[in-house]
Scaffold this motif. Structure first.
Motif, PDB file in Angstrom:
ATOM      1  N   GLY A  77      10.687   2.773   7.121  1.00 30.53           N
ATOM      2  CA  GLY A  77      11.220   1.440   6.894  1.00 30.53           C
ATOM      3  C   GLY A  77      10.380   0.575   5.987  1.00 30.53           C
ATOM      4  N   PHE A  78       9.688   1.179   5.048  1.00 29.66           N
ATOM      5  CA  PHE A  78       8.825   0.469   4.108  1.00 29.66           C
ATOM      6  C   PHE A  78       7.766  -0.370   4.816  1.00 29.66           C
ATOM      7  N   ASP A  79       7.372   0.065   5.989  1.00 28.07           N
ATOM      8  CA  ASP A  79       6.267  -0.586   6.702  1.00 28.07           C
ATOM      9  C   ASP A  79       4.994   0.162   6.324  1.00 28.07           C
ATOM     10  N   SER A  80       4.215  -0.416   5.413  1.00 31.92           N
ATOM     11  CA  SER A  80       3.045   0.292   4.887  1.00 31.92           C
ATOM     12  C   SER A  80       1.974   0.514   5.946  1.00 31.92           C
ATOM     13  N   LYS A  81       2.054  -0.206   7.084  1.00 38.56           N
ATOM     14  CA  LYS A  81       1.047  -0.050   8.133  1.00 38.56           C
ATOM     15  C   LYS A  81       1.361   1.119   9.066  1.00 38.56           C
ATOM     16  N   GLN A  82       2.605   1.598   9.005  1.00 37.11           N
ATOM     17  CA  GLN A  82       2.979   2.734   9.856  1.00 37.11           C
ATOM     18  C   GLN A  82       2.480   4.039   9.260  1.00 37.11           C
ATOM     19  N   ASP A  89       1.663  -1.252  -0.107  1.00 38.22           N
ATOM     20  CA  ASP A  89       3.033  -1.786  -0.057  1.00 38.22           C
ATOM     21  C   ASP A  89       3.603  -1.769  -1.477  1.00 38.22           C
ATOM     22  N   LEU A  90       3.990  -0.604  -1.941  1.00 39.63           N
ATOM     23  CA  LEU A  90       4.197  -0.331  -3.358  1.00 39.63           C
ATOM     24  C   LEU A  90       5.509  -0.858  -3.924  1.00 39.63           C
ATOM     25  N   ILE A  91       6.588  -0.779  -3.163  1.00 33.09           N
ATOM     26  CA  ILE A  91       7.926  -0.898  -3.737  1.00 33.09           C
ATOM     27  C   ILE A  91       8.570  -2.263  -3.470  1.00 33.09           C
TER      28      ILE A  91
END
Length: 829
Positions: A711-716, A312-314
């Motif tokens: 959508g910045f969903d790191s799990k997707q 989750d970088l950003i």
């Protein structure tokens, strides 16, 4: 080699000013890194003048802390004499190490100050074992690895080099590989390679279709798409130690001293916990919250240590400090300006808060006599476009700040070195005080006073002890004091104080001398070696082209105007490379293979195999863009050209490559024409300039296309939008559009300048620099158009006065669509 089973890693803290120095040392660091007023990568920090550097070095050394001087930027020819003089002055002051980016400066330091220890800056973009080995051969003792490496990669490097390995464990993360970012330089002339980065990565951007400018995922339009969260690796301390990392580096020379204090304190504590508790390790939530309170961008990440999958970088909503959420607005009266906040965390008077509003102008205040403050409710008067449900963040916590300030301002809390003492006091014999430390330093002081027979009350051992242990602001505390006191003696307390002061002064001097020059200081003469100038020969200027499209290259090979082709093989399979080489080596042009500027360890193995095959072909040489490739090609008999990502910025860097046996260098695009002329004059190998093309301004392990698409969903899972025919770009707040390309094999992204470099009308001036080759970089342009541009450049280089109808048409096209002349006129600051 570093042995993590026996050695604790060094804790290396950032220092931007005097208070930062006190905060770092008195909270447990082993070493500090700091800069002078010039010549370092954090020019906007307060930094230190020469007198202050001397004081800082003395303060640190007396407390057994090493000092590393950052000289970690690129230097122009007319600056190098001053840089070397500055380094020599600080060397005399006893600095332990200098941290270097510039290979020309490295060569100079090795010539004039060979005993000075060198550490390789992360600005050298070292990201594989081969790059480390190359620096080892240059005489570096330590390398600061690129932040993008994983624990597994670092461990492999540690196990295969004698160099110390340093990595960043906490603080800000650049979105681009350090040393490879030209964004600030190209859009505003403030070069990150010169310590003046304006941090355009923290500004808002929008991912759009490159051709239509259609916004991709409206929800994330005008968000901070290139702004990473900070690294926090407290939870990984055992893994970092067991990977064999020699030095844990904290980022933050621009941060306030309280930040330096809390981060240094926590890492010191958890390093000690690992070694003291033998396997039992856990991080307290309160410690994490204290670090978070001082600075965070929507929490923290472990960096790339665990890889980039699900990272989750950003921090896309806000690029600055968030603080800690403490509640939400439950009522706001626009007339009275009374704001009622339901609290979920305790806050106190003196704390700072900020209310986040939809319009983005977030009102903030320091709590001073609020209308009401309980554990559940805060009532304050505040102006702003505040609405029900707006979140409230605590941006500063008075109690925590007071504690941290006390850790370095309170003399009783400052770091002390344990020493031992023995006083001998006998009638009619001079007082004698011995002081020594555990490192073997020992001083003996005899007083000019001899104890007398007491006429009233004799002095007691307790009185002697009280005077000799009054070490106050000194760096020492007496762990043990032996007292040999004769009977019935009179000794004035002032004589004991004087004896103590003289002994401490001598002990300080002895401890300081350990770090000063062992040679006679007056014998140290530092002169910069002169370079051999290029002979004045009217060689015909040549044109080179660089491209990764095989069909384009076969076409360019038929052009008489092209003298050299650089075949960028980043996206090519081995069979395709060999087939193309066989096809076009019948032509007259020189053919060079260009390797990627970033190649992690697995990719390096593939490149090794390609080199073995290419060595058997008729190619003429290689274009080298990174130190790892330079190491792989040490034994080649083919020609070598050092490419501009190696930051060939001055004559001595070019001289380095000349001494390495290279036939040419491509100079940095950050140089202006006068600086190019100087570099070209001072060396005997070919110099090349990039005079056309979309220049890369960032290379990153982060993909903004994938992040926005999911959508910045790191799990997707990534939707792999980059695999379609669609082309993407980043639109900034001024409507400049920066093209993006991706390497979908490992999700590596290159961001290009918004406009192409186009210098057709400036070529008559540029060719006067004396450069030998002029390169056109070709990316996604139409092939037929590029052929025309190549021919126009050829004509202009060989006949500067010429002006054709086609040239005028191209000039009009580029003026209409936009172009840049780069730094040929302005240069960088």
């Amino acid at each position: 080699m570093y042995n993590y089973t026996q050695d604790k890693p060094e804790l290396l803290a950032p220092v931007g000013n005097q208070e930062g120095l006190l905060a770092a040392i008195n909270n447990g660091c082993d070493a500090v890194y700091l800069g002078g007023k010039a010549f370092n990568a954090r020019q906007r920090a307060d930094n230190f003048d020469l007198k202050e550097l001397g004081e800082a070095i003395e303060y640190a050394h007396l407390r057994e802390v090493k000092v590393y001087l950052t000289v970690n930027t690129l230097y122009k020819d007319d600056e190098l004499a001053d840089v070397i003089k500055f380094i020599e002055q600080v060397y005399r002051l006893g600095v332990n190490v200098i941290i270097v980016q510039d290979l020309g400066l490295t060569w100079l330091v090795k010539q004039v100050l060979p005993e000075l220890e060198l550490h390789a800056s992360t600005q050298l973009t070292v990201h594989n074992l081969e790059g480390v080995k190359y620096l080892e051969s240059l005489g570096f003792s330590r390398v600061v690895l690129a932040r993008e490496l994983t624990l597994a990669e670092i461990k492999e490097i540690v196990q295969n080099t004698e160099l110390e390995i340093e990595t960043f464990v906490h603080g800000a993360l650049c979105i681009s590989y350090s040393g490879q970012c030209l964004l600030s330089s190209m859009i505003g002339g403030r070069s990150g390679n010169r310590g003046l980065c304006a941090q355009p990565c923290r500004l808002p951007y929008t991912v759009v279709d490159l051709e239509t400018e259609e916004v991709i995922n409206d929800e994330f339009a005008e968000q901070h798409l290139l702004s990473p969260k900070d690294i926090n690796t407290l939870e990984l301390v055992p893994d970092l130690i067991e990977a064999g990392i020699s030095s844990f580096k904290i980022e933050g020379r621009m941060k306030r001293p309280e930040y330096v204090a809390v981060v240094t304190e926590k890492y010191r504590n958890y390093i000690e916990q690992y070694f003291n508790q033998q396997g039992r390790f856990g991080v307290d939530d309160q410690d994490q919250e204290e670090i978070k309170q001082l600075f965070n961008r929507d929490g923290f990440i472990p960096g790339y240590y665990l890889g980039k999958d699900n990272l989750d970088l950003i921090s896309y909503q806000r690029p600055k400090n968030w603080g800690i959420k403490v509640g939400e607005v439950i009522d706001y009266d626009q007339q009275t300006k009374e704001c009622r906040v339901k609290l979920e965390k305790t806050i106190n008077e003196g704390d700072g808060i900020e209310i986040w509003t939809e319009e983005g102008r977030n009102p903030g205040l320091t709590l001073s006599e609020p209308e009401k403050l309980t554990t559940e409710l805060l009532v304050v008067k505040v102006k702003g476009q505040i609405k029900l449900g707006d979140p409230v963040y605590r941006t500063s916590q008075k109690e925590l700040l007071d504690r941290l300030q006390g850790s370095y301002q309170d003399l009783n809390q400052q770091k002390k070195i344990e020493i031992f003492g023995h006083l001998s006091a006998h009638l009619d014999q001079p007082l004698q005080l011995n002081l020594w430390d555990q490192a073997g330093h020992h001083v003996t002081i005899k007083s000019d006073f001899c104890p007398e027979v007491a006429k009233k009350e004799p002095i007691t051992e307790q009185e002697v002890k009280e005077q000799l242990t009054r070490l106050g602001p000194t760096p020492y505390q007496l762990r043990d004091l032996g007292i040999e006191l004769g009977p019935n003696l009179f000794i004035p307390l002032s004589k004991l104080n004087q004896l103590r002061q003289l002994a401490v002064k001598d002990l300080n001097q002895q401890r300081k001398e350990e770090f000063l020059l062992t040679c006679e200081q007056n014998d140290l003469e530092v002169e910069i070696p002169e370079l051999e100038s290029k002979p004045a020969v009217n060689n015909e200027s040549k044109i080179s082209v660089c491209c990764n499209k095989r069909d384009y290259i076969t076409e360019f090979a038929s052009l008489s105007e092209v003298d050299r082709i650089y075949y960028d093989i980043s996206d090519s399979a081995t069979e395709e490379i060999l087939a193309l080489v066989a096809q076009i080596k019948n032509e007259e042009q020189e053919l060079f293979i260009k390797f990627p500027r970033v190649a992690r360890q697995q990719e390096i193995m593939d490149i090794k195999q390609k080199i073995e095959l290419l060595e058997k072909t008729e190619i003429d040489g290689y274009l080298v863009s990174q130190l790892g490739i330079a190491e792989l090609l040490l034994e080649t008999k083919k020609m070598l050209v050092a490419d501009y990502p190696l930051n060939n910025f001055n004559s001595y860097t070019v001289n380095h490559w000349q001494q390495e046996g290279y036939q040419g260098v491509t100079l940095s695009p950050e140089l202006n024409s006068n600086e190019i002329r100087e570099v070209t004059r001072n060396n005997r190998i070919e110099t090349e300039l990039v005079v056309y093309g979309y220049l890369p301004v960032m290379i990153s392990e982060y993909c903004p296309i994938g992040a926005v698409n999911k959508g910045f969903d790191s799990k997707q899972d990534c939707k792999q939008g980059c695999l379609t025919e669609r082309k993407y770009g980043l639109l900034d707040r001024k409507d400049y559009l920066f093209p993006i390309t991706t390497d979908c094999t490992d999700c590596r992204t290159t961001i290009y300048n918004c406009y192409p470099l186009y210098l057709l009308d400036y070529l008559p001036t540029i060719i006067k620099t004396g450069s030998d080759l002029y390169r056109l970089e070709i990316n996604w342009e139409e092939k037929e158009e590029m052929i025309k541009i190549i021919k126009n450049y050829y004509q202009k280089i060989n006949n500067p006065e010429i002006s054709t109808k086609e040239m005028n048409l191209f000039n009009y096209k580029f003026k209409r669509e936009g172009y840049t002349t780069g730094h040929f006129s302005r240069g960088v600051k």
